[in-house]
Design a protein around this motif. Sequence first.
Motif, PDB file in Angstrom:
ATOM      1  N   PHE A 326       0.903  -1.146  -0.134  1.00  0.00           N
ATOM      2  CA  PHE A 326      -0.014  -0.154   0.065  1.00  0.00           C
ATOM      3  C   PHE A 326       0.729   1.260  -0.055  1.00  0.00           C
ATOM      4  O   PHE A 326       1.704   1.481   1.022  1.00  0.00           O
ATOM      5  N   ASP A 327       0.736   2.169  -0.899  1.00  0.00           N
ATOM      6  CA  ASP A 327       1.465   3.317  -1.021  1.00  0.00           C
ATOM      7  C   ASP A 327       0.391   4.732  -1.141  1.00  0.00           C
ATOM      8  O   ASP A 327       0.219   4.848  -2.289  1.00  0.00           O
ATOM      9  N   GLY A 328       0.060   5.024   0.055  1.00  0.00           N
ATOM     10  CA  GLY A 328      -1.166   5.794   0.020  1.00  0.00           C
ATOM     11  C   GLY A 328      -2.408   5.364  -0.679  1.00  0.00           C
ATOM     12  O   GLY A 328      -2.807   4.302  -0.110  1.00  0.00           O
ATOM     13  N   ASN A 329      -2.905   5.868  -1.661  1.00  0.00           N
ATOM     14  CA  ASN A 329      -4.308   5.148  -2.064  1.00  0.00           C
ATOM     15  C   ASN A 329      -3.985   4.159  -3.076  1.00  0.00           C
ATOM     16  O   ASN A 329      -4.863   3.426  -3.555  1.00  0.00           O
ATOM     17  N   THR A 330      -2.661   3.913  -3.600  1.00  0.00           N
ATOM     18  CA  THR A 330      -2.326   3.195  -4.544  1.00  0.00           C
ATOM     19  C   THR A 330      -1.956   1.733  -4.013  1.00  0.00           C
ATOM     20  O   THR A 330      -1.406   1.583  -2.924  1.00  0.00           O
ATOM     21  N   VAL A 331      -2.283   0.545  -4.658  1.00  0.00           N
ATOM     22  CA  VAL A 331      -2.197  -0.576  -4.148  1.00  0.00           C
ATOM     23  C   VAL A 331      -1.558  -1.278  -5.171  1.00  0.00           C
ATOM     24  O   VAL A 331      -1.784  -1.147  -6.572  1.00  0.00           O
ATOM     25  N   ARG A 332      -0.707  -1.910  -4.699  1.00  0.00           N
ATOM     26  CA  ARG A 332       0.112  -2.838  -5.884  1.00  0.00           C
ATOM     27  C   ARG A 332       0.523  -4.266  -5.465  1.00  0.00           C
ATOM     28  O   ARG A 332       0.546  -4.609  -4.141  1.00  0.00           O
ATOM     29  N   THR A 333       0.169  -5.066  -6.510  1.00  0.00           N
ATOM     30  CA  THR A 333       0.293  -6.689  -6.093  1.00  0.00           C
ATOM     31  C   THR A 333       0.658  -7.455  -6.957  1.00  0.00           C
ATOM     32  O   THR A 333       1.183  -6.672  -8.181  1.00  0.00           O
TER      33      THR A 333
END
Length: 722
Positions: A326-333
């Motif tokens: 989780f990077d602020g509102n951004t989600v990476r997976t």
Amino acid sequence: MDHSFIHHPEKWEQMLAVLIAAITVIIVILNGYGLMFGITNVLPHLFYIPIILTAYFFPRRGTLFAIAVSAIYCGMTYVFNPIIPGDLLSAGGRVIIFILIAVVVSFLTTRLRESEEKYRLLADYTYDWEYWIGSDESILYTTPSCERITGYTAGEFYADRNLINTIIHPDDKDALGHHMSHFFVPRNAESLDFRIICRDGSVRWIGHICLPLHNAKGEFIGRRVSNRDITGRKQAEDEYRETSRRLAEMIDFLPDPTMIIDRSGVVVSWNRAMEQMSGIPASVILGRGKPSYTTWISNHTGPILIDYVLCGDTEGIKTAYSNVHFDGNTVRTEADITHVNGTRLSLWISATPLIDESGEVSGAIESVRDVSDIKRIQRALRESNAYLDTVINTLADPLFIKDRSHCFVKLNNAFCHFSGHTREDLLGKSDYDFFKKEEADIFWEKDEEVFRTRRENENEECFTDSQGNTHTISTKKSLYINTAGEEFIVGIIRDITGRKLAEEALRLANRKLNLLSGITRHDIRNQLLALEAYLEISKESLEDPVQTAKFVAREEKIAETIAHQITFTKDYEDLGVNTPQWQNVNTVIRRVVARLPMRTIRIDEAAPDLEMYADPLLEKVFYNLIDNALRYGGEKMSALRMTSREENGALVIALEDDGNGISAEDKKQLFNKGFGKHTGLGLYLSREILAITGITITETGIPGTGARFEIMVPKGVYRFTG
């Protein structure tokens, strides 16, 4: 029609005053003329006209004017009919009516004026341009704000009914003409956006809306028009459209497949890369919601990352995806999927909610990247590294790889074991972090030589491990340059400490053998000369048996000495023949004790894990020491004790007994060749055996309390294996 009279009556005050005065004078003359002839009923009613006009147009002066007119009328009546009481009474009644009419009209007019002022202020100070256009297409009223918007005054619009059409932008005349063609037909509110050209030549956008107006009878009497300057809004809309167009183009040409959904989950953007990956054209998917945008994924029916992000379901994301950032509102997976065509894909996925100006979520955007090739390369790289690790860890010699900054980037197990440091501690560090500066300086210099010359380098160096043990090593280094142009040093180490010690021991042994051989030959030659002399003398004394016996005894003694010297050479000929080796001290002692008559004498061994690097004849050394103790220790000797201690970087091994000890005089010659009560060669040989690997021996016991031999073992020639 002059509208200024209606809305600005103060301009006509003087004209109205003159007109009312003239009317009043005429009516006064008429009433005077009537009174002269006795007419008192009709003509007085004419005074209502100036009274009402004055009270309407000048409400503050209407009552005074009525009183003045009443006074004039009463005076005229009294002058012309003084003797008729009925006329005076009738005149008084009329005066009261005059004043009441003036008061009422003035009051109503004042209220009307106040109401009109409120509406006029409300209309004249509206920010938008408001006007009333009659059924004859004339402007019946317009607010002063028309000047702020168009640059033209209200008077100019009143004067020129076609001015509105004149300032319309040429490109919008047809649209406005169509609007105006049914403008005067009673309909509901209608709106239109068009441009005008202002007085200063600038172009402004107008937001136009008009409503039908009807009178009390329901008759259509025109339309009320509201024009708002929407230039700023139009510019913002144009900028927004341009920004949206550019954003759409950017998204469409992004190399990563990207999609956008609105707050209801409907697809609003589906770029070309997404078309290529999914096989679904944008024309098919746009405007549709889930699960239409996941139909290209085999055996998938649930929500995907963009769905979780849209509804802010953090827990759902953590449940559905194992590796999430989780990077602020951004989600990476990351995710592995199967395309409906059977292709396996490894994807990097990122999704972000879209926030509008009010801070509300208006949609979400998801971007994916096909990293299948990268994953395959990573797997191949891991396998290659595992293979390489297996190969280099199989090597018995230490191996290392350094980068251009001289830091370790790869090491084999042998290097870690040899240096005494863990791989984790070594990686990313340089030689200066672990080794002596003088050693690290040499390592660095030889590294730079390889980097500079691009040639292989081999050098003998000193290497101190984590335990402080110094090794002599042979390091071979070569340069490796990868496809990215990065330079590395690949080095392999060979520990030659044992070889160096063996070479030195062999050199020393050869020197000692040569020296001892010469001495031994010289001693035997001297003994043979003495023997020859005694033999010659014996020949001459054959007639004297006693004398002959003495000579024969001496000859036998010489022969015995020669025999001992020959036996000594047999022991000495093995000195330095074999390479020195690591030997456990206690094991050597046990072998010696097994060959000697120990009687009841106890022996205390040294540390069980102590080893010495010495000639294989080390056993002979301890044999001689223990044998001498048994021979000359005396009856009171009961024990032999072996101890060890580290002192000044070396190891001192002490072998002591509790016997008679050695006299101070004998100590001086104890290790000389030929000194002693037996052969005189045992301790001399022991000293020479130890000296091969740099070990020394001295006797430090106190006479009468026991003998004590101290063996000084230098650093690097002893070790503890425990």
